[in-house]
Motif scaffolding. Structure first.
Motif, PDB file in Angstrom:
ATOM      1  N   THR A   1       0.817  -1.217   0.000  1.00 54.58           N
ATOM      2  CA  THR A   1       0.000   0.000   0.000  1.00 54.58           C
ATOM      3  C   THR A   1       0.852   1.270   0.000  1.00 54.58           C
ATOM      4  O   THR A   1       0.379   2.331   0.406  1.00 54.58           O
ATOM      5  CB  THR A   1      -0.939   0.029   1.221  1.00 54.58           C
TER       6      THR A   1
ATOM      7  N   THR B   1       2.416   4.679  -1.057  1.00 52.30           N
ATOM      8  CA  THR B   1       1.955   5.776  -1.899  1.00 52.30           C
ATOM      9  C   THR B   1       3.040   6.828  -2.001  1.00 52.30           C
ATOM     10  O   THR B   1       3.722   7.132  -1.021  1.00 52.30           O
ATOM     11  CB  THR B   1       0.676   6.424  -1.337  1.00 52.30           C
TER      12      THR B   1
ATOM     13  N   HIS C   1      -5.218   7.316  -0.211  1.00 50.15           N
ATOM     14  CA  HIS C   1      -6.625   7.082   0.076  1.00 50.15           C
ATOM     15  C   HIS C   1      -6.857   6.847   1.563  1.00 50.15           C
ATOM     16  O   HIS C   1      -6.168   6.022   2.182  1.00 50.15           O
ATOM     17  CB  HIS C   1      -7.129   5.872  -0.717  1.00 50.15           C
TER      18      HIS C   1
ATOM     19  N   SER D   1      -4.414   0.379  -3.812  1.00 52.44           N
ATOM     20  CA  SER D   1      -4.476   1.854  -3.789  1.00 52.44           C
ATOM     21  C   SER D   1      -3.095   2.496  -3.684  1.00 52.44           C
ATOM     22  O   SER D   1      -2.929   3.543  -3.051  1.00 52.44           O
ATOM     23  CB  SER D   1      -5.397   2.336  -2.661  1.00 52.44           C
TER      24      SER D   1
ATOM     25  N   THR E   1       0.049   4.605  -5.316  1.00 51.98           N
ATOM     26  CA  THR E   1       0.068   5.745  -6.240  1.00 51.98           C
ATOM     27  C   THR E   1       1.503   6.105  -6.610  1.00 51.98           C
ATOM     28  O   THR E   1       2.403   6.054  -5.774  1.00 51.98           O
ATOM     29  CB  THR E   1      -0.604   7.000  -5.646  1.00 51.98           C
TER      30      THR E   1
ATOM     31  N   HIS F   1      -7.916  -0.382  -7.498  1.00 48.37           N
ATOM     32  CA  HIS F   1      -8.181   1.042  -7.597  1.00 48.37           C
ATOM     33  C   HIS F   1      -6.977   1.795  -8.176  1.00 48.37           C
ATOM     34  O   HIS F   1      -6.611   1.574  -9.323  1.00 48.37           O
ATOM     35  CB  HIS F   1      -8.640   1.586  -6.246  1.00 48.37           C
ATOM     36  N   SER F   2      -6.311   2.640  -7.383  1.00 48.90           N
ATOM     37  CA  SER F   2      -5.264   3.495  -7.956  1.00 48.90           C
ATOM     38  C   SER F   2      -3.960   2.761  -8.241  1.00 48.90           C
ATOM     39  O   SER F   2      -2.969   3.394  -8.604  1.00 48.90           O
ATOM     40  CB  SER F   2      -5.006   4.710  -7.055  1.00 48.90           C
TER      41      SER F   2
ATOM     42  N   HIS G   1     -12.509   2.919  -3.885  1.00 51.14           N
ATOM     43  CA  HIS G   1     -12.105   4.241  -3.415  1.00 51.14           C
ATOM     44  C   HIS G   1     -12.608   4.546  -2.010  1.00 51.14           C
ATOM     45  O   HIS G   1     -11.874   5.080  -1.183  1.00 51.14           O
ATOM     46  CB  HIS G   1     -12.624   5.318  -4.374  1.00 51.14           C
TER      47      HIS G   1
END
Length: 205
Positions: free
Chosen positions: A8, A10, A15, A55, A57, A83-84, A181
């Motif tokens: 996870t 980012t 998120h 999620s 990024t 998702h992202s 999201h």
């Protein structure tokens, strides 16, 4: 027991739903989760069946991690993007091949819309509705969104407008869903069943 590395990290937008998402994946039956945000954890993936980018990024891997993920999937491992994950590793051409498309954008806010499965069964869901570029022509589309049921604005796509798909990658498998999201999504039983099926596919079940 399917061993899943849930990643996870980012480097851009983060998120608020990530803690709920990790908890929900960890609570799935027959799934053993190792959660990390350490790029070094991807240097050796031998103890896992599936790597999930949840999620994530922007650029979240180092060179060794990119090479390790590629070897893992091409050698028979599974990848699940949520998702992202579609807006991740945008400068790595192979990651784009692995995911199967590139994130283009989405209209502001979340909206309820109607999704369709390949059998035509509808499913109403509230989320951000992603648009994509560079879709591969070998994707098996699992969910499409009906643009007549929300306002896509500048992010309309030619029909069908995909939101989830899967494909073989070398000896391995890649599965992706654009959903996830909101924090509420992670307590929705239909969404969690969708996710569980994705993990099972990525694991080769």
């Amino acid at each position: 027991m399917t061993r899943v590395l849930v990643y996870t990290r980012t480097a851009g937008y983060r998120h608020a739903s990530i803690p709920a998402a990790v908890a929900a994946v960890s609570a799935l039956t027959a799934v053993q989760v190792r959660h990390t945000e350490d790029p070094g954890a991807l240097h050796d993936l031998s103890g896992h069946d599936v790597v999930m980018f949840l999620s994530t990024t922007e650029d979240v891997l180092d060179a060794r991690g990119r090479a390790s993920l590629r070897s893992f999937v091409l050698g028979g491992g599974g990848f699940a993007g949520v998702h992202s994950a579609a807006g991740t590793e945008l400068h790595d051409p192979w990651y784009g091949e692995l995911l199967g498309a590139r994130f283009r954008g989405h209209p502001d806010g979340v909206q309820q819309a109607t999704l369709y499965r390949p059998d035509g069964e509808p499913w109403k869901f509230t989320d951000e509705w992603y648009a994509f570029d560079e879709l591969r022509d070998d994707l098996e589309i699992l969910l499409t969104v009906d643009e007549a049921t929300y306002a896509p604005g500048a992010y309309a796509m030619p029909e069908p407008h995909p939101q989830a798909w899967r494909r073989a990658v070398g000896a391995g498998r890649s599965w992706y869903t654009a959903l996830g999201h909101t924090e509420q999504a992670w307590s929705d039983p239909v969404f969690l069943a969708h996710l569980r099926d994705g993990i099972a596919y990525a694991a080769g079940a």
